[in-house]
Design an enzyme around this catalytic site. Structure first.
Site, PDB file in Angstrom:
ATOM      1  N   ARG A  29       5.229 -10.202  -6.025  1.00  0.00           N
ATOM      2  CA  ARG A  29       3.934 -10.011  -5.157  1.00  0.00           C
ATOM      3  C   ARG A  29       3.067  -9.849  -4.412  1.00  0.00           C
ATOM      4  O   ARG A  29       4.103 -10.095  -3.631  1.00  0.00           O
ATOM      5  CB  ARG A  29       3.760 -12.282  -5.265  1.00  0.00           C
ATOM      6  N   ASP A  30       1.763  -9.688  -4.428  1.00  0.00           N
ATOM      7  CA  ASP A  30       1.433  -9.094  -2.984  1.00  0.00           C
ATOM      8  C   ASP A  30       0.869  -9.420  -2.154  1.00  0.00           C
ATOM      9  O   ASP A  30       0.798 -10.881  -2.514  1.00  0.00           O
ATOM     10  CB  ASP A  30      -0.065  -8.250  -3.010  1.00  0.00           C
ATOM     11  N   ASN A  85      -2.935   3.438  -6.142  1.00  0.00           N
ATOM     12  CA  ASN A  85      -4.198   4.145  -4.815  1.00  0.00           C
ATOM     13  C   ASN A  85      -2.924   5.491  -4.390  1.00  0.00           C
ATOM     14  O   ASN A  85      -1.909   5.139  -3.771  1.00  0.00           O
ATOM     15  CB  ASN A  85      -4.676   2.906  -3.819  1.00  0.00           C
ATOM     16  N   VAL A  94       0.564   1.638   2.043  1.00  0.00           N
ATOM     17  CA  VAL A  94       1.945   1.188   2.309  1.00  0.00           C
ATOM     18  C   VAL A  94       2.246   3.220   1.329  1.00  0.00           C
ATOM     19  O   VAL A  94       2.538   2.877   0.633  1.00  0.00           O
ATOM     20  CB  VAL A  94       3.307   0.682   1.191  1.00  0.00           C
ATOM     21  N   HIS A  98       3.759   2.379  -5.922  1.00  0.00           N
ATOM     22  CA  HIS A  98       3.649   0.902  -6.084  1.00  0.00           C
ATOM     23  C   HIS A  98       2.059   1.134  -6.916  1.00  0.00           C
ATOM     24  O   HIS A  98       1.417   1.852  -6.947  1.00  0.00           O
ATOM     25  CB  HIS A  98       3.829   0.147  -5.124  1.00  0.00           C
ATOM     26  N   HIS A 100      -0.704  -1.594  -8.420  1.00  0.00           N
ATOM     27  CA  HIS A 100      -0.708  -2.842  -8.114  1.00  0.00           C
ATOM     28  C   HIS A 100      -1.182  -3.437  -9.713  1.00  0.00           C
ATOM     29  O   HIS A 100      -1.404  -2.633 -10.834  1.00  0.00           O
ATOM     30  CB  HIS A 100      -2.074  -2.963  -7.722  1.00  0.00           C
TER      31      HIS A 100
HETATM   32  P1  DGP Z   1      -2.362   0.051  -0.961  1.00  0.00           P
HETATM   33  O1  DGP Z   1      -2.706  -0.638   0.080  1.00  0.00           O
HETATM   34  O2  DGP Z   1      -2.300   0.501  -2.609  1.00  0.00           O
HETATM   35  O3  DGP Z   1      -0.995   0.873   0.006  1.00  0.00           O
HETATM   36  O4  DGP Z   1      -1.535  -1.109  -1.371  1.00  0.00           O
HETATM   37  C1  DGP Z   1      -0.551  -1.692  -0.794  1.00  0.00           C
HETATM   38  C2  DGP Z   1       0.076  -3.591  -1.243  1.00  0.00           C
HETATM   39  O5  DGP Z   1       1.004  -3.626  -0.320  1.00  0.00           O
HETATM   40  C3  DGP Z   1      -1.270  -4.670  -0.063  1.00  0.00           C
HETATM   41  O6  DGP Z   1      -2.022  -4.948  -0.984  1.00  0.00           O
HETATM   42  C4  DGP Z   1      -0.260  -5.639   0.899  1.00  0.00           C
HETATM   43  C5  DGP Z   1       0.919  -5.553  -0.184  1.00  0.00           C
HETATM   44  N1  DGP Z   1       2.183  -5.463   0.695  1.00  0.00           N
HETATM   45  C6  DGP Z   1       2.198  -4.960   2.728  1.00  0.00           C
HETATM   46  N2  DGP Z   1       3.525  -5.067   3.093  1.00  0.00           N
HETATM   47  C7  DGP Z   1       4.123  -5.947   2.050  1.00  0.00           C
HETATM   48  C8  DGP Z   1       5.253  -6.661   2.217  1.00  0.00           C
HETATM   49  O7  DGP Z   1       5.672  -6.676   3.460  1.00  0.00           O
HETATM   50  N3  DGP Z   1       5.136  -7.731   0.891  1.00  0.00           N
HETATM   51  C9  DGP Z   1       4.073  -7.575   0.280  1.00  0.00           C
HETATM   52  N4  DGP Z   1       4.900  -8.687  -0.734  1.00  0.00           N
HETATM   53  N5  DGP Z   1       3.623  -7.262   0.271  1.00  0.00           N
HETATM   54  C10 DGP Z   1       2.617  -6.309   1.001  1.00  0.00           C
END
Ligand code: DGP
Length: 114
Positions: A29-30, A85, A94, A98, A100
């Site tokens: 989960r995000d 993205n 990040v 990945h 979403h």
């Molecule tokens: P993007 O903006 O497409 O690079 O999305 C990165 C997503 O990753 C953002 O929605 C927040 C999520 N995220 C960042 N760090 C962590 C983490 O440590 N754990 C989890 N579960 N999600 C994270």
């Protein structure tokens, strides 16, 4: 990559609850959900983005992960959106590939946020 947060999560260095795992990918989960269901599908190997020489087997695992997670969370029936993205201008924060997976509420029709 040693300083990559998603490498650490995907390879178990940072303990996380996985909704799906196989030999190539995990789903979790995000941290900052944008919908009632907001899951990230993340390869275990480091690829910066979708066009960074990602093996076909990894892409196939990502598809299996999406199918499993959407079934498990109940959004396979209602509908969901997959977003990758790619690059800073697209909002990638990040730099580890990945996907979403979002659903559980009406998401609107627009592809590009205002
Ligand atoms: P993007 O903006 O497409 O690079 O999305 C990165 C997503 O990753 C953002 O929605 C927040 C999520 N995220 C960042 N760090 C962590 C983490 O440590 N754990 C989890 N579960 N999600 C994270």
């Amino acid at each position: 990559m040693s300083d990559c947060i998603f490498c650490k999560i995907a390879n178990g260095e940072i303990p996380s609850e996985f909704l799906y795992e196989d030999e190539r990918v995990v789903a979790f989960r995000d941290l900052n959900p944008q919908a009632p269901v907001h899951v990230l599908v993340v390869p275990k190997d480091h690829h910066e983005n979708f066009v960074d020489d990602v093996p076909a087997e990894t892409l196939a695992s990502m598809e299996r992960a999406v199918a499993a997670v959407t079934r498990e969370t109940g959004i396979a029936e209602t509908g969901f959106r997959c977003i990758m993205n790619t690059g800073a201008a697209a909002g990638q924060t990040v730099m580890h590939l990945h996907m979403h997976v979002l659903g559980g509420a009406p998401l609107g029709e627009g592809l590009i946020p205002s």
